[in-house]
Enzyme design. Structure first.
Site, PDB file in Angstrom:
ATOM      1  CE1 TYR B  39      -4.574   0.660   1.150  1.00 19.91           C
ATOM      2  CE2 TYR B  39      -3.426   2.696   0.630  1.00 19.91           C
ATOM      3  CZ  TYR B  39      -4.601   1.998   0.813  1.00 19.91           C
ATOM      4  OH  TYR B  39      -5.800   2.622   0.673  1.00 19.91           O
ATOM      5  NE  ARG B 226      -2.730   7.435  -5.249  1.00 17.99           N
ATOM      6  CZ  ARG B 226      -3.788   6.679  -4.929  1.00 17.99           C
ATOM      7  NH1 ARG B 226      -5.006   7.134  -5.111  1.00 17.99           N
ATOM      8  NH2 ARG B 226      -3.629   5.485  -4.401  1.00 17.99           N
ATOM      9  CG  ASN B 228      -6.821   3.919  -6.847  1.00 14.91           C
ATOM     10  OD1 ASN B 228      -6.248   3.104  -6.119  1.00 14.91           O
ATOM     11  ND2 ASN B 228      -8.069   4.287  -6.664  1.00 14.91           N
ATOM     12  CD  GLU B 268      -9.942   5.355 -10.279  1.00 14.75           C
ATOM     13  OE1 GLU B 268     -11.140   5.071 -10.191  1.00 14.75           O
ATOM     14  OE2 GLU B 268      -9.318   5.924  -9.361  1.00 14.75           O
ATOM     15  CE1 TYR B 319     -13.375   1.389  -0.258  1.00 11.37           C
ATOM     16  CE2 TYR B 319     -11.323   1.003  -1.449  1.00 11.37           C
ATOM     17  CZ  TYR B 319     -12.360   1.834  -1.098  1.00 11.37           C
ATOM     18  OH  TYR B 319     -12.397   3.113  -1.586  1.00 11.37           O
ATOM     19  CE  LYS B 320      -7.812  -2.113  -4.251  1.00 12.18           C
ATOM     20  NZ  LYS B 320      -7.706  -0.875  -5.048  1.00 12.18           N
TER      21      LYS B 320
END
Lengths: 184, 340
Positions: B39, B226, B228, B268, B319-320
């Site tokens: 992470y 960044r 994602n 992303e 979560y994803k």
């Protein structure tokens, strides 16, 4: 505002003990429908500034004489000096509604304190049809707008003054929990 | 000039005709720098121009999917106009975005876009969408629709405009039609930490504190970026909570046999750029989709994808929204990893 984020459920407000701001000229205590003991004792113990204890009617049935409607409160607030502090008691949705009324009137969040909500009821925002529902106590909750069973999440919006609800069984519409869980 | 011109019209729903050319696969922004999942905030300067032909070359990356993505955006907005919103105090930031987008796109893709300024009278041509508009800069009544929607319909990727005040960033405007499961309508007006409330693990690591300090200090003309990522079943751009009742069932459609065609890596490219007049931050979220079948044509990516998926922490799997098909994916990817 004595509200911060709880570790673990980061966007859910947490309500810490409220003390009176001694430097305020006007001390305004606002209760929903009836004055709870915690607000009464905060009011009784307040010795600085000119203080008022107001009740705002939200149930239809008028409380004791002198209770205000939301519109009355808005008018009253408009004439208050900038150095006022507000202490709110009632349901979570009520307190955030009043906080919005106050910030719309030009007060800042630091001037507004919320006591612990008097019930576990939540306001819910349906993320599918955008319907807002009050008095939600269980998850899943059937949306009054689109009829979907919504999982009530802890993600809270100060703008909507509500928690978000997402269809609980979208991946498998046949899979619905047998019983709804009571919200904390 | 683009190596592959945006001429095709593909779908991101129903029959899902979206596909990547060989060139699009080669320039895909593969997001994993290491074999093991870790992470990190991974913010870096978005120095322009970036490598020629890469997704980082220009501020707004226009690629072969341009027409398809703009048609998809129009469809989402037609079905739900509230997928675009701007609070009244964001008007100036919306015009900042128009300025930044038109100025850079006309310079970066002169065959497709042109901009002539005569004082406040601007003349904009978008040859790909066959638009030819003259308007008064800053006067929203001279545009055919509100300023954020007008320009948002002409750039690939979602756009959020963040108001900066009290050392924090607020999600006060956006056009969001291809989100990875977040709702602009619900999150509107939230502070930086509030809208990241549901993200697991990162809060405890202090990630958002550090990121906020970094982001609020971004100067004019020094954008940062960044990557994602998440996974999506089918090439569906609009994986929003709003439409979850429509696509949720697809998460259960993955089988051992169809992983390669059904599961897409969704990346992303997030860019943050300071706006000149309003001091807002433009947050562009440019989404790229690649099927597992296309991804494994690159042997290094295939091997690494397996290792990263295998070491993904459980809270992130949940979560994803990968719970149902994550084990199938790991098993399928194992065939590309010699370590297995």
């Amino acid at each position: 505002m004595q509200v911060e984020m709880i570790p673990g459920v980061k966007s859910r407000p947490v309500y810490t003990p409220v003390t009176v701001n001694p430097r305020s000229q006007r001390q305004i205590f606002i209760a929903q429908d009836q004055i709870p003991a915690a607000l009464q004792s905060l009011y009784d113990g307040c010795e600085q500034g000119e203080k008022s204890l107001l009740t705002v009617v939200t149930t239809g049935a008028a409380a004791a004489g002198g209770a205000l409607s939301i519109d009355d409160l808005a008018q009253r607030v408009a004439s208050l000096p900038q150095s006022s502090s507000f202490y709110l008691a009632g349901s979570e949705a009520f307190m955030w509604d009043i906080a919005k009324l106050l910030t719309d009137a030009g007060f800042i969040s630091d001037q507004i304190a919320m006591l612990a909500p008097l019930s576990k009821e939540r306001r819910l925002f349906c993320t599918h049809c955008y319907t807002l529902m009050d008095h939600v106590t269980h998850s899943p909750h059937v949306c009054s707008g689109c009829g979907r069973a919504l999982l009530v999440r802890d993600h809270f919006s100060k703008i909507h003054r509500a928690y978000v609800g997402v269809q609980i069984n979208a991946e498998d519409p046949a899979d619905l929990p047998a019983a709804a869980e009571e919200l904390s | 000039m683009l190596r592959v011109a945006p001429t095709k019209l593909e779908t991101f729903r129903d029959d899902f005709t979206y596909s990547n050319s060989r060139e699009a696969i080669e320039r895909f922004p593969f997001p994993f720098p290491e074999d093991e999942y870790s992470y990190s905030v991974n913010i870096e300067p978005h120095t322009l121009p970036g490598a020629a032909g890469s997704v980082n070359e220009h501020l707004f990356d226009i690629d072969e999917h341009y027409l398809s993505e703009m048609a998809e955006r129009a469809q989402v907005l037609k079905e739900n106009p509230k997928r675009c919103l701007a609070m009244p105090h964001m008007e100036l930031a919306c015009w900042d975005f128009i300025d930044r987008a038109m100025t850079t796109m006309a310079a970066d893709y002169p065959d497709y876009f042109s901009l002539q300024k005569n004082g406040e009278q601007w003349h904009w041509q978008n040859k790909l969408l066959q638009l030819d508009d003259t308007f008064t800069f800053g006067d929203s009544s001279t545009l055919p629709c509100p300023p954020l929607e007008y320009m948002g319909r002409q750039v690939q990727g979602d756009i959020a405009l963040l108001d900066q005040r009290d050392g924090d960033l607020f999600l006060d405007a956006g056009i969001v039609t291809c989100p990875a499961d977040w709702s602009l309508a619900f999150d509107a007006g939230m502070s930086f930490k509030e809208w990241h409330g549901p993200v697991p693990m990162a809060h405890e690591m202090g990630v958002f504190e550090r990121a906020l300090k970094y982001l609020t200090a971004i100067p004019l003309g020094r954008p940062v970026r960044r990557l994602n990522w998440t996974l999506t079943v089918n090439a569906r751009m609009d994986t929003s909570p709003e439409t979850y009742p429509m696509w949720g069932v697809e998460n259960r459609s993955v089988t051992a046999e169809n992983v390669g065609e059904k599961v897409y890596l969704r990346v992303e490219l997030q860019v943050l750029d300071r706006m000149a007049r309003s001091n807002a931050l433009m947050f562009s979220i440019r989404t790229y989709l690649i099927s597992m079948n296309d991804l494994v044509t690159n042997k290094d990516w295939a091997r690494r994808m397996h290792r990263v998926m295998k070491t993904l922490p459980e809270p992130l799997i949940e979560y994803k929204g990968l719970t149902h098909y994550h084990p199938l994916l790991v098993d399928w990817l194992a065939q590309y990893d010699p370590a297995n």
